[in-house]
Design a protein around this motif. Structure first.
Motif, mmCIF file in Angstrom:
data_model
loop_
_atom_site.group_PDB
_atom_site.id
_atom_site.type_symbol
_atom_site.label_atom_id
_atom_site.label_comp_id
_atom_site.label_asym_id
_atom_site.label_seq_id
_atom_site.Cartn_x
_atom_site.Cartn_y
_atom_site.Cartn_z
ATOM 1 N N LEU A 1 0.768 -1.132 0.030
ATOM 2 C CA LEU A 1 0.043 0.126 0.064
ATOM 3 C C LEU A 1 0.617 1.114 0.015
ATOM 4 O O LEU A 1 0.351 2.306 -0.783
ATOM 5 C CB LEU A 1 -0.842 -0.002 1.263
ATOM 6 C CG LEU A 1 -1.993 1.049 1.475
ATOM 7 C CD1 LEU A 1 -2.743 1.240 -0.145
ATOM 8 C CD2 LEU A 1 -2.859 1.049 2.419
ATOM 9 N N PRO A 2 1.830 1.410 0.807
ATOM 10 C CA PRO A 2 2.776 2.702 0.818
ATOM 11 C C PRO A 2 3.119 2.909 -0.571
ATOM 12 O O PRO A 2 3.289 4.001 -0.839
ATOM 13 C CB PRO A 2 3.771 2.452 1.870
ATOM 14 C CG PRO A 2 3.046 1.382 2.713
ATOM 15 C CD PRO A 2 2.464 0.522 1.943
ATOM 16 N N ILE A 3 3.693 1.748 -1.186
ATOM 17 C CA ILE A 3 4.375 1.969 -2.597
ATOM 18 C C ILE A 3 3.439 2.489 -3.421
ATOM 19 O O ILE A 3 3.767 3.526 -4.215
ATOM 20 C CB ILE A 3 5.017 0.688 -2.967
ATOM 21 C CG1 ILE A 3 6.373 0.390 -1.894
ATOM 22 C CG2 ILE A 3 5.483 0.709 -4.484
ATOM 23 C CD1 ILE A 3 6.956 -1.052 -2.415
ATOM 24 N N ILE A 4 2.137 1.762 -3.557
ATOM 25 C CA ILE A 4 1.354 2.399 -4.447
ATOM 26 C C ILE A 4 0.778 3.863 -4.360
ATOM 27 O O ILE A 4 0.689 4.608 -5.174
ATOM 28 C CB ILE A 4 -0.160 1.408 -4.329
ATOM 29 C CG1 ILE A 4 0.419 -0.112 -4.984
ATOM 30 C CG2 ILE A 4 -1.146 1.817 -5.361
ATOM 31 C CD1 ILE A 4 0.994 -0.157 -6.389
ATOM 32 N N LEU A 5 0.685 4.160 -3.155
ATOM 33 C CA LEU A 5 0.215 5.373 -2.643
ATOM 34 C C LEU A 5 1.378 6.441 -3.178
ATOM 35 O O LEU A 5 0.996 7.708 -3.724
ATOM 36 C CB LEU A 5 -0.318 5.338 -1.246
ATOM 37 C CG LEU A 5 -1.529 4.824 -0.828
ATOM 38 C CD1 LEU A 5 -1.572 4.769 0.847
ATOM 39 C CD2 LEU A 5 -2.605 5.485 -1.236
ATOM 40 N N ILE A 6 2.632 6.317 -2.614
ATOM 41 C CA ILE A 6 3.615 7.223 -3.115
ATOM 42 C C ILE A 6 3.572 7.313 -4.706
ATOM 43 O O ILE A 6 3.559 8.425 -5.008
ATOM 44 C CB ILE A 6 4.851 6.714 -2.709
ATOM 45 C CG1 ILE A 6 4.819 6.774 -1.103
ATOM 46 C CG2 ILE A 6 6.047 7.448 -3.182
ATOM 47 C CD1 ILE A 6 6.137 6.147 -0.317
ATOM 48 N N LEU A 7 3.843 6.280 -5.590
ATOM 49 C CA LEU A 7 3.632 6.352 -6.880
ATOM 50 C C LEU A 7 2.508 7.170 -7.435
ATOM 51 O O LEU A 7 2.545 8.020 -8.331
ATOM 52 C CB LEU A 7 3.765 4.762 -7.593
ATOM 53 C CG LEU A 7 4.934 4.234 -7.511
ATOM 54 C CD1 LEU A 7 4.911 2.809 -7.794
ATOM 55 C CD2 LEU A 7 6.051 4.913 -7.849
ATOM 56 N N TYR A 8 1.157 6.815 -6.710
ATOM 57 C CA TYR A 8 -0.104 7.334 -7.291
ATOM 58 C C TYR A 8 0.247 8.930 -7.150
ATOM 59 O O TYR A 8 -0.535 9.628 -7.916
ATOM 60 C CB TYR A 8 -1.226 6.909 -6.411
ATOM 61 C CG TYR A 8 -2.578 7.150 -6.911
ATOM 62 C CD1 TYR A 8 -3.118 6.596 -8.045
ATOM 63 C CD2 TYR A 8 -3.177 8.439 -6.313
ATOM 64 C CE1 TYR A 8 -4.573 7.178 -8.395
ATOM 65 C CE2 TYR A 8 -4.527 8.621 -6.726
ATOM 66 C CZ TYR A 8 -5.181 8.024 -7.891
ATOM 67 O OH TYR A 8 -6.268 8.584 -8.086
ATOM 68 N N TYR A 9 0.487 9.293 -5.926
ATOM 69 C CA TYR A 9 0.456 10.895 -5.808
ATOM 70 C C TYR A 9 1.852 11.528 -6.106
ATOM 71 O O TYR A 9 1.695 12.730 -6.303
ATOM 72 C CB TYR A 9 0.229 10.996 -4.071
ATOM 73 C CG TYR A 9 -1.073 10.918 -3.792
ATOM 74 C CD1 TYR A 9 -2.161 11.988 -3.863
ATOM 75 C CD2 TYR A 9 -1.554 9.887 -3.413
ATOM 76 C CE1 TYR A 9 -3.580 11.910 -3.583
ATOM 77 C CE2 TYR A 9 -2.809 9.438 -2.963
ATOM 78 C CZ TYR A 9 -3.871 10.510 -3.166
ATOM 79 O OH TYR A 9 -5.188 10.395 -2.532
#
Length: 465
Positions: A13-21
């Motif tokens: 989840l942290p990796i996806i959130l960082i990339l997304y934003y």
């Protein structure tokens, strides 16, 4: 990969959130799609090919139906072909063993077959795909011409494996235009933490009580113990499934999406009709819109209306599982709803609320016996224990132990399954809500993580559907 797992919470989840934003707007959907495919492939990589087939096949069929809307006959043929293929795929993976095993038992044959692992979430994403195809045929939505956006709709990891079942019409615009904000992200985080706490702290804890009772020999189970075991499962499946749905809604908000609510305090219902307006709302809505109403709904003669209800609930039972106890579970609710509709509805409305609550809860608990039992025969044996046939008398020391040793947990479960806690929080802490939110949700998150680190019992009941 479970939402309630360390690897999801602190790696995926942290990796996806960082990339997304961090990445530009045009990369948000591709990032979510890639993350969703990785999420899906985590447990059973081989079934990623099945997912990709479903995406491409249904994308092409949607285009074909849209192109033929001027020729209803051709569009209908394309629709029938698409629905037949989707249901055949679902049927092969989910029901092949059930059908062949039933034939082997009923006929003097021995058809060999091999049990296959069920592709995770296949019941959920198949229904989502069908909602898209049918709505394109009806002209309710425009066909999706962007393959990546369509793939994201099918595979979106927040609600891929356990819903809510998001109809395409509910998310069409959001695939192209959605708003992310700090406030919305914060709301999503609170939804997620609330769902995580329900799943980890409540469902998992009471689930161990149910597991202990289910493991007991029938001759050692008293009437009260049997009812307590059933009550434990009643709470476990609610907090397990609704907790997961809350996490899905919360994750959606964190990425800018709005998913429909899937549960609304079902155990406060005063009738079974009301219960099914509050439990797994997205599934009930799907069956109503794509099966019940097309069959004629309630705008038909009584005999046909009864038929419609029985068909819908038979299929609802089969949707949940390929076994005769699920068939019985579906028909059980279909019969109760028919009785309520034609005989009990007005009487239930006149009853004091407390009697309606007791009536509903008892019937729901009996239904859960059909649901959690390994077979129809196993359900019958457990029901006999609940009603004093066999077993270890009415009340014994084991039952008293289950009550006393878990007294605080029972109280929390009862309160948390009603609106009392939420409304009380909103009313009495409204003036200091920001501070209260931070303290309470941080505490719930830390407690949930502590449980996940120290305990190994972390099932998810709806994975098998």
């Amino acid at each position: 990969m479970l939402f309630s797992s360390i690897v999801f919470l602190f790696t995926f989840l942290p990796i996806i959130l960082i990339l997304y934003y961090v990445l530009p707007k045009g990369m948000k959907n591709p990032v979510l799609l890639l993350g969703s495919l990785i999420f899906y492939a985590w447990g059973e990589p081989i079934y990623l090919f099945l997912m990709i087939f479903s995406i491409i096949f249904n994308y092409i069929c949607g285009l074909d139906i849209s192109r033929n809307l001027g020729d209803k006959k051709a569009a209908r043929k394309s629709l029938v072909f698409n629905v037949a293929v989707n249901l055949a795929v679902l049927g092969f993976f989910k029901y092949e063993g059930f059908v062949l095993n039933s034939l082997n038992m009923a006929l003097p044959v021995d058809i060999p077959f091999r049990e296959m692992a069920l592709p995770v979430g296949i019941s959920f994403y198949t229904f989502q795909i069908l909602s898209y195809i049918i709505d394109v045929y009806r002209g309710n939505v425009k066909v999706q011409k962007n393959l990546l956006d369509f793939a994201l709709y099918v595979t979106m990891f927040p609600q891929l494996i356990a819903g809510p079942i998001v109809k395409y019409a509910e998310i069409d615009e959001q695939l192209h235009v959605r708003t992310e904000s700090i406030g919305k992200f914060g709301d999503g985080a609170m939804f997620f933490i609330r769902g995580l706490a329900k799943k980890v702290l409540l469902a998992n804890t009471i689930g161990m009580v149910y597991t202990d009772v289910a493991a007991m020999a029938p001759e050692d189970v008293s009437v009260v113990t049997a009812w307590l075991g059933c009550l434990a499962y009643t709470f476990q499946i609610y907090f397990d499934f609704s907790g997961y749905s809350d996490m899905a809604v919360g994750l959606g908000k964190m990425f800018g999406f709005e998913f429909p609510r899937n549960f609304y305090y079902p155990y406060v219902s005063k009738s079974i009709t009301e219960f099914w307006r509050r439990w797994h709302i997205s599934l009930s809505s799907w069956f109503r819109e794509y099966l019940y109403i097309p069959l004629g709904g309630n705008r038909v003669p009584v005999k046909k209306h009864i038929r419609n209800l029985l068909v819908v609930w038979l299929l609802t039972g089969l949707w949940h599982g390929a076994a005769w106890n699920f068939v019985a579970w579906g028909l059980y609710y279909g019969i109760i709803l028919i009785i309520e509709k034609y005989f009990l509805q007005k009487k239930l409305e006149r009853l004091p609320a407390v009697f309606g609550h007791i009536y509903s809860l008892v019937l729901v608990m009996i239904g859960w016996v059909l649901f959690f039992s390994p077979s129809l025969g196993g359900a019958w044996e457990y029901l006999k224990l609940m009603f004093g046939v066999g077993g270890h008398g009415f009340l014994d020391s084991q039952a008293l132990y289950l009550v006393v040793s878990n007294l605080g947990l029972w109280v929390v479960l009862i309160l948390a399954s009603t609106p009392v806690v939420y409304y009380g929080y909103e009313k009495y802490l409204a003036r200091k809500k920001a501070v209260a939110d931070i303290l309470i949700y941080a505490g719930l998150f830390l407690l949930s993580i502590a449980y996940l680190v120290t305990e190994t019992y972390n099932p998810f009941l709806y994975f098998r559907f």
